[in-house]
Design an enzyme around this catalytic site. Sequence first.
Site, PDB file in Angstrom:
ATOM      1  N   HIS A 181      14.356 -29.610 -13.340  1.00 31.47           N
ATOM      2  CA  HIS A 181      14.870 -28.287 -12.963  1.00 31.47           C
ATOM      3  C   HIS A 181      16.374 -28.374 -12.696  1.00 31.47           C
ATOM      4  CE1 HIS A 181      15.552 -24.504 -10.903  1.00 31.47           C
ATOM      5  NE2 HIS A 181      14.405 -24.085 -11.402  1.00 31.47           N
ATOM      6  N   GLU A 221      15.081 -22.408 -19.560  1.00 38.53           N
ATOM      7  CA  GLU A 221      15.747 -21.659 -18.494  1.00 38.53           C
ATOM      8  C   GLU A 221      17.262 -21.736 -18.705  1.00 38.53           C
ATOM      9  OE1 GLU A 221      13.370 -21.267 -14.693  1.00 38.53           O
ATOM     10  OE2 GLU A 221      14.137 -23.297 -14.624  1.00 38.53           O
TER      11      GLU A 221
HETATM   12  P1  PGA Z   1      14.734 -17.113 -10.634  1.00 43.31           P
HETATM   13  O1  PGA Z   1      14.446 -18.678 -10.703  1.00 43.31           O
HETATM   14  O2  PGA Z   1      13.515 -16.415 -11.201  1.00 43.31           O
HETATM   15  O3  PGA Z   1      14.927 -16.828  -9.184  1.00 43.31           O
HETATM   16  O4  PGA Z   1      15.932 -16.855 -11.463  1.00 43.31           O
HETATM   17  C1  PGA Z   1      13.825 -19.252 -11.822  1.00 43.31           C
HETATM   18  C2  PGA Z   1      13.726 -20.760 -11.664  1.00 43.31           C
HETATM   19  O5  PGA Z   1      14.646 -21.372 -11.131  1.00 43.31           O
HETATM   20  O6  PGA Z   1      12.733 -21.378 -12.059  1.00 43.31           O
END
Ligand code: PGA
Length: 279
Positions: free
Chosen positions: A119, A196
């Site tokens: 992450h 992401e």
């Molecule tokens: P967010 O976070 O939905 O608050 O943008 C997503 C994540 O970090 O997995």
Amino acid sequence: MQKIIYILSLYYFTVVNSYYRNNPLIVGNWKSYLRYNEAIELSKNLKNIYDNNKNDLIDKNIVIMPPFLYAYEIGKLLQDTKICIGSQHVSPFCSGPFTGEITASMLKSTNCEYCLVGHYERKQFLYESDEQIHHSAYKLLKNNIIPILCIGDSSVEFENNKSYDKCISDINNLFSYLMSYNVDYNIYKNIIIAYEPIWSIGTGIIPNKNFLDKMYYDIHSYISYKYNFNPTILYGGSVNQNNLMEMSTFDGLLIGMSSINENKFIDICKKFKKFNLIN
Ligand code: PGA
């Protein structure tokens, strides 16, 4: 030529492949937002709302990722639902003298089924290296926990059309490490990918649908061709109830902020893929 391949792959994914795709996977990452009482209350509320909406959720796989400290208790609270427990982090080490670490076998012994690796927030704020990420993924696979590998581009990479290259390099780095340890195909094909964009996490900004569709198809085609399996690819970054159409091509979602509100989270779970061919 590239355009023809793109159109053919679009047809394949939307029409042919739709019949073979798994149920959507929706993951709620609670990060470090909640104190114990708040987390327990959220879980009880989730259970109630889930029970009242079972029929709308039956075709969804739902995972929540509370902090380690509460995860086992929350798992027990939700044991009669289909919501299962995942972890936000795992140690790159095995059992041993590693003060403060939570290992993959410890997670397994508390019924954890999924775990994030790579992450962005851990890389950025806790200086997690690629090497640590690869060790963690390996330990998870050895303990039958499904790793969710987070990949993503920075805003500079996005602006310079390097989003795909960055993601593919994250994927190749992990898979070449696993192959060097002779991890079997039947094991590594369980890995889930979460795309992401770094610039979208927690900002309220998301890429447009054309870009997201192309990222999904391109990453999916690459993995299917190079590693010979049909990967589950999630989208994460500022997901909310109102922007789901933008990422509706994906196999699921990784949700941060919107997952710590039971109504928002269940509403997203209900709505995701409602208008898609699969459902
Ligand atoms: P967010 O976070 O939905 O608050 O943008 C997503 C994540 O970090 O997995």
